[in-house]
Design a protein around this motif. Structure first.
Motif, PDB file in Angstrom:
ATOM      1  N   MET A   1      11.015 -19.101 -51.597  1.00  0.00           N
ATOM      2  CA  MET A   1      10.621 -18.252 -52.558  1.00  0.00           C
ATOM      3  C   MET A   1      11.575 -17.098 -52.890  1.00  0.00           C
ATOM      4  N   ALA A   2      11.790 -17.071 -54.331  1.00  0.00           N
ATOM      5  CA  ALA A   2      12.744 -16.172 -54.828  1.00  0.00           C
ATOM      6  C   ALA A   2      12.456 -14.752 -54.141  1.00  0.00           C
ATOM      7  N   ALA A   3      13.535 -14.049 -53.965  1.00  0.00           N
ATOM      8  CA  ALA A   3      13.202 -12.672 -53.336  1.00  0.00           C
ATOM      9  C   ALA A   3      12.365 -11.644 -54.396  1.00  0.00           C
ATOM     10  N   ASP A   4      12.548 -11.907 -55.677  1.00  0.00           N
ATOM     11  CA  ASP A   4      11.573 -10.990 -56.632  1.00  0.00           C
ATOM     12  C   ASP A   4      10.313 -11.450 -56.744  1.00  0.00           C
ATOM     13  N   ALA A   5       9.927 -12.429 -55.912  1.00  0.00           N
ATOM     14  CA  ALA A   5       8.397 -12.844 -55.887  1.00  0.00           C
ATOM     15  C   ALA A   5       7.790 -12.202 -54.730  1.00  0.00           C
ATOM     16  N   SER A   6       8.620 -11.508 -53.802  1.00  0.00           N
ATOM     17  CA  SER A   6       8.017 -10.842 -52.611  1.00  0.00           C
ATOM     18  C   SER A   6       6.990  -9.915 -53.163  1.00  0.00           C
ATOM     19  N   PHE A   7       5.793  -9.891 -52.354  1.00  0.00           N
ATOM     20  CA  PHE A   7       4.752  -8.873 -52.595  1.00  0.00           C
ATOM     21  C   PHE A   7       4.570  -7.709 -51.525  1.00  0.00           C
ATOM     22  N   SER A   8       5.870  -7.701 -50.739  1.00  0.00           N
ATOM     23  CA  SER A   8       5.950  -6.711 -49.901  1.00  0.00           C
ATOM     24  C   SER A   8       5.569  -5.155 -49.883  1.00  0.00           C
ATOM     25  N   VAL A   9       5.630  -4.947 -51.315  1.00  0.00           N
ATOM     26  CA  VAL A   9       5.451  -3.265 -51.874  1.00  0.00           C
ATOM     27  C   VAL A   9       3.958  -3.099 -51.521  1.00  0.00           C
ATOM     28  N   LEU A  10       3.032  -4.179 -51.480  1.00  0.00           N
ATOM     29  CA  LEU A  10       1.691  -3.844 -51.282  1.00  0.00           C
ATOM     30  C   LEU A  10       1.326  -4.047 -49.988  1.00  0.00           C
ATOM     31  N   THR A  11       2.222  -4.113 -49.038  1.00  0.00           N
ATOM     32  CA  THR A  11       1.864  -4.153 -47.555  1.00  0.00           C
ATOM     33  C   THR A  11       2.473  -2.878 -46.943  1.00  0.00           C
ATOM     34  N   GLY A  12       2.516  -1.600 -47.433  1.00  0.00           N
ATOM     35  CA  GLY A  12       2.930  -0.554 -46.811  1.00  0.00           C
ATOM     36  C   GLY A  12       2.305  -0.140 -45.464  1.00  0.00           C
ATOM     37  N   SER A  14       0.318   2.417 -45.089  1.00  0.00           N
ATOM     38  CA  SER A  14      -0.948   3.197 -45.172  1.00  0.00           C
ATOM     39  C   SER A  14      -2.063   2.325 -45.831  1.00  0.00           C
ATOM     40  N   VAL A  15      -1.646   1.016 -45.817  1.00  0.00           N
ATOM     41  CA  VAL A  15      -2.883   0.084 -46.479  1.00  0.00           C
ATOM     42  C   VAL A  15      -3.813  -0.243 -45.295  1.00  0.00           C
ATOM     43  N   GLU A  16      -5.036  -0.823 -45.792  1.00  0.00           N
ATOM     44  CA  GLU A  16      -5.905  -1.182 -44.823  1.00  0.00           C
ATOM     45  C   GLU A  16      -5.402  -2.671 -44.788  1.00  0.00           C
ATOM     46  N   THR A  17      -5.583  -3.148 -43.439  1.00  0.00           N
ATOM     47  CA  THR A  17      -5.431  -4.501 -43.274  1.00  0.00           C
ATOM     48  C   THR A  17      -6.517  -5.397 -42.327  1.00  0.00           C
ATOM     49  N   ARG A  18      -6.495  -6.720 -42.410  1.00  0.00           N
ATOM     50  CA  ARG A  18      -7.448  -7.548 -42.109  1.00  0.00           C
ATOM     51  C   ARG A  18      -6.721  -8.603 -41.215  1.00  0.00           C
ATOM     52  N   ASN A  19      -7.373  -8.434 -39.873  1.00  0.00           N
ATOM     53  CA  ASN A  19      -6.570  -9.310 -38.812  1.00  0.00           C
ATOM     54  C   ASN A  19      -7.339 -10.650 -38.855  1.00  0.00           C
TER      55      ASN A  19
END
Length: 123
Positions: A1-12, A14-19
Motif C-alpha cells: 500500500m502506498a505510504a500516503d494511504a497510512s492511517f497511523s495518524v489515528l493510532t497515537g 492517547s487513543v483507546e484501543t481494543r485488543n
C-alpha cells in the motif's frame, strides 16, 4: 500500500484501543456496523465465506464500507495474530471526513485499491 494511504495518524498513544486475540472474529459478515477499525499492530484477515480476500497489517483500516453505505458488514474480519485495534465510531468517522479532506481522500484511495484487487481476481 502506498505510504500516503497510512492511517497511523489515528493510532497515537492517547487513543483507546481494543485488543483481539489471534483466531478471534472481530466482526461477522451480515452484522450491523457502527465503527471502523485502524490496525495499530498485528494482522487481520478479511474473508467472504471461507475465502480470504485480504490480509491487512498495521496502519490499515477496515470496516469502513458499512459506515459509508449504512449496510451490514459485507465480510468477516478475523485476527490472524494478536491485534491491537483503534475503533473509530461513525460519529468520529463523519467528523474526520467533514473536517479533514485528506482523510476522506485516503479512505477513497483505500476503497479504490481494494476494488482494483477484487477486479483483478475476476480476470
Amino acid at each position: 500500500m502506498a505510504a500516503d494511504a497510512s492511517f497511523s495518524v489515528l493510532t497515537g498513544n492517547s487513543v483507546e484501543t481494543r485488543n483481539v486475540r489471534a483466531g478471534d472474529v472481530i466482526f461477522r459478515e451480515g452484522q450491523p456496523a457502527d465503527e471502523l477499525f485502524v490496525i495499530k499492530s498485528g494482522h487481520v484477515r478479511i474473508q467472504v465465506g471461507n475465502r480470504a480476500i485480504a490480509e491487512l497489517a498495521a496502519d490499515n483500516i477496515f470496516g469502513e464500507m458499512a459506515l459509508i453505505d449504512n449496510e451490514p458488514r459485507s465480510a468477516t474480519a478475523v485476527a490472524v495474530t494478536d491485534v491491537e485495534l483503534v475503533p473509530i465510531s461513525e460519529k468520529q468517522f463523519l467528523f474526520l471526513v467533514s473536517q479533514t479532506p485528506y482523510f476522506a481522500l485516503k479512505v477513497m484511495r483505500t476503497l479504490a485499491q481494494r476494488l482494483r484487487v477484487m477486479n483483478r481476481g475476476f480476470d
